[in-house]
Scaffold this motif. Structure first.
Motif, short mmCIF file in Angstrom:
data_model
loop_
_atom_site.label_atom_id
_atom_site.label_comp_id
_atom_site.label_asym_id
_atom_site.label_seq_id
_atom_site.Cartn_x
_atom_site.Cartn_y
_atom_site.Cartn_z
N HIS A 1 76.27 46.45 -11.00
CA HIS A 1 76.21 47.21 -12.25
C HIS A 1 77.57 47.82 -12.64
CE1 HIS A 1 71.88 46.76 -12.05
NE2 HIS A 1 71.83 47.38 -10.87
N PHE A 2 78.64 47.08 -12.40
CA PHE A 2 79.97 47.63 -12.70
C PHE A 2 80.16 47.81 -14.20
CE2 PHE A 2 84.60 47.22 -13.39
CZ PHE A 2 85.02 48.30 -12.64
N LYS A 3 79.57 46.94 -15.01
CA LYS A 3 79.68 47.08 -16.47
C LYS A 3 79.09 48.42 -16.92
CE LYS A 3 78.65 44.68 -20.80
NZ LYS A 3 78.12 45.88 -21.49
N HIS A 4 78.03 48.84 -16.26
CA HIS A 4 77.42 50.13 -16.58
C HIS A 4 78.38 51.27 -16.28
CE1 HIS A 4 74.40 53.25 -17.00
NE2 HIS A 4 74.69 53.68 -15.78
N VAL A 5 79.13 51.14 -15.19
CA VAL A 5 80.13 52.17 -14.83
C VAL A 5 81.18 52.28 -15.93
CG1 VAL A 5 81.93 52.83 -13.19
CG2 VAL A 5 79.76 51.90 -12.35
N ASN A 6 81.70 51.12 -16.37
CA ASN A 6 82.71 51.13 -17.43
C ASN A 6 82.15 51.69 -18.73
OD1 ASN A 6 85.00 50.20 -16.12
ND2 ASN A 6 84.48 48.05 -16.42
N ASP A 7 80.94 51.30 -19.07
CA ASP A 7 80.36 51.75 -20.34
C ASP A 7 80.06 53.24 -20.33
OD1 ASP A 7 80.50 49.18 -21.24
OD2 ASP A 7 78.40 48.68 -20.83
N LYS A 8 79.59 53.76 -19.18
CA LYS A 8 79.18 55.16 -19.12
C LYS A 8 80.36 56.11 -18.90
CE LYS A 8 76.03 58.30 -16.71
NZ LYS A 8 74.96 58.43 -15.69
N PHE A 9 81.29 55.73 -18.02
CA PHE A 9 82.36 56.64 -17.63
C PHE A 9 83.73 56.25 -18.19
CE2 PHE A 9 79.21 56.63 -14.17
CZ PHE A 9 78.82 57.97 -14.19
N GLY A 10 83.87 55.02 -18.69
CA GLY A 10 85.14 54.58 -19.23
C GLY A 10 85.90 53.70 -18.24
N HIS A 11 86.79 52.90 -18.79
CA HIS A 11 87.55 51.96 -17.95
C HIS A 11 88.49 52.64 -16.96
CE1 HIS A 11 86.24 48.14 -19.71
NE2 HIS A 11 86.16 48.80 -20.87
N PRO A 12 89.12 53.78 -17.29
CA PRO A 12 89.96 54.44 -16.26
C PRO A 12 89.16 54.82 -15.02
CG PRO A 12 90.50 55.29 -18.43
CD PRO A 12 89.30 54.43 -18.60
N VAL A 13 87.94 55.28 -15.21
CA VAL A 13 87.09 55.59 -14.06
C VAL A 13 86.70 54.31 -13.34
CG1 VAL A 13 84.86 56.53 -13.33
CG2 VAL A 13 86.21 57.72 -15.08
N GLY A 14 86.43 53.25 -14.10
CA GLY A 14 86.14 51.95 -13.49
C GLY A 14 87.29 51.47 -12.63
N ASP A 15 88.52 51.71 -13.07
CA ASP A 15 89.70 51.31 -12.28
C ASP A 15 89.74 52.08 -10.96
OD1 ASP A 15 90.47 49.56 -14.23
OD2 ASP A 15 92.01 50.88 -15.11
N ILE A 16 89.37 53.36 -11.00
CA ILE A 16 89.34 54.17 -9.77
C ILE A 16 88.30 53.61 -8.81
CG2 ILE A 16 88.81 56.45 -8.83
CD1 ILE A 16 89.97 57.65 -11.41
N VAL A 17 87.16 53.20 -9.34
CA VAL A 17 86.12 52.61 -8.50
C VAL A 17 86.64 51.34 -7.83
CG1 VAL A 17 83.86 51.48 -8.52
CG2 VAL A 17 84.22 53.60 -9.82
N LEU A 18 87.30 50.49 -8.59
CA LEU A 18 87.87 49.25 -8.02
C LEU A 18 88.87 49.57 -6.92
CD1 LEU A 18 88.46 47.20 -11.30
CD2 LEU A 18 86.74 46.72 -9.55
N LYS A 19 89.68 50.59 -7.14
CA LYS A 19 90.69 50.98 -6.16
C LYS A 19 90.03 51.48 -4.87
CE LYS A 19 94.77 52.14 -4.58
NZ LYS A 19 95.67 51.10 -4.08
#
Length: 397
Positions: A267-285
């Motif tokens: 559900h990574f798309k949900h993370v980006n949609d809900k919190f924004g791509h900068p937060v998604g980048d932190i998750v990937l890191k």
């Protein structure tokens, strides 16, 4: 360099680590150069002892130019100091970096002072013979100042001691007033020139070594940037493929097996949609950090796609890969990621397959098998590890 730096090192805007590396390189160079000088001194002094000093001691003669037993003592002293110096240099090179630097500050100046002072006394004895001049001492003076890198004012202290010994020898042994004055004047000129020359040599070498270190760091960074994903710091696909291909040559020769682990964040798309791509980048890191921690130095990992990661485990059975994947899955599941005042928990799904043959023949097949296993994990509810069906029978419970 455009100007000489005396009380300060060249201001090249270096970090503390860079300065430490420059000084360390200078120390290493000084030890190598001093060792070479000492070896040459041993050879030359032994030749003087064998062909001049000992023959005179056996049969004293006024016809011998260096006809004083003090020559034997001084030449023997130089040989002894040189031997001890070589031994201490070998011991020092085995020291830690900090102790090595301290030894350089003490040992190199001490050896230079002892040998040059001894040569100054020998030069004084030379003055007792009419017509003899200071060329030997001056030559050694120039050699040390040109070869050994001593920073001002350390060079001033080292060369001043031997120069004072030189002046003392002139006053005591040179009875020709004209030669005495000439040698004193020439000595002062050479002394001042040597302080300037040795300071310039140190500064030039400092700058040169600095440039080399900076260039090496730039090349290292460029190589790293060209082979790693800028966000996750994992290998990029090209570098990953090249390194896996190299390891697969060994596998082909040894008939060992290796494994691939394909990971996809649920559900990574949900993370980006809900919190924004900068937060998604932190998750990937954060996920990439967990992967790096678990594969250590034995495996290779890459960011295979947007939220997909691929791990290659060299000479690793399907059982061992399954256990590793479970450990990574559990840590991802239990990890609370704090990003931009949010607390996020995620899961990931895993697909595992064997990589049995050479890279070019089996990689595409194996990655497809891992991909099928991954999507099976997704279909079965996510947050689990699935082994490719053709490799499943290898798992032992």
């Amino acid at each position: 360099m455009n100007k000489l730096y005396f009380l300060k090192k060249p201001n090249l805007n270096l970090t503390k680590d860079q300065i430490a590396n420059v000084v360390h390189d200078i120390n290493v160079t000084n030890f190598a150069r001093m060792k070479l000088i000492l070896i040459i001194f041993i050879i030359v002094e032994i030749l003087f002892i064998l062909f001049n000093d000992i023959p005179y001691l056996i049969t004293p003669s006024s016809n011998v130019i260096w006809n004083d037993s003090k020559y034997f003592i001084l030449h023997s002293f130089n040989v002894l100091v040189s031997f001890i110096g070589i031994i201490l240099i070998k011991i020092s090179t085995k020291c830690s970096k900090n102790k090595f630097g301290l030894m350089n500050k003490l040992l190199i100046p001490t050896l230079a002072t002892l040998i040059l002072s001894s040569m100054a006394i020998i030069n004084g004895l030379d003055q007792a013979k009419p017509g003899n001049v200071s060329s030997v001492f001056i030559a050694n003076f120039i050699i040390f100042s040109a070869v050994i890198m001593l920073r001002f004012p350390l060079n001033l202290a080292v060369y001043s001691i031997s120069f004072l010994a030189y002046l003392g020898g002139l006053v005591i042994f040179q009875h020709d007033t004209h030669l005495l004055i000439t040698n004193i004047i020439n000595g002062f000129i050479f002394f001042l020139a040597i302080i300037l020359i040795s300071t310039e040599i140190y500064n030039s070498n400092y700058e040169k070594i600095t440039q080399n270190i900076i260039l090496q760091e730039i090349n290292t960074k460029l190589n790293y940037m060209s082979s790693h994903d800028p966000l996750t710091e994992l290998l990029n696909r090209r570098s990953f493929s090249n390194q896996v291909s190299e390891k697969m040559i060994l596998i082909d020769e040894s008939k060992e097996i290796s494994t691939l682990i394909l990971i996809d964040i649920d559900h990574f798309k949900h993370v980006n949609d809900k919190f924004g791509h900068p937060v998604g980048d932190i998750v990937l890191k954060k996920v990439s950090n967990i992967i790096i921690k678990h594969i250590k130095t034995t495996g290779l990992a890459t960011r295979w796609g947007g939220e997909e990661f691929l791990i290659f485990l060299f000479q690793t059975s399907i059982n061992e890969a399954h256990a590793l994947a479970e450990n990574i899955r559990l840590e991802i599941q239990n990890k609370v990621i704090e990003a931009d005042k949010f607390q996020i928990q995620i899961t990931a799904s895993f697909g595992i397959s064997l990589l049995k043959d050479n890279f070019s023949n089996s990689f595409d097949t194996s990655i497809k098998a891992a991909d099928v296993a991954l999507y099976k994990a997704k279909d079965q509810g996510r947050n689990q590890v699935v082994i490719a069906s053709e490799d499943y029978e290898r798992v032992l419970y």
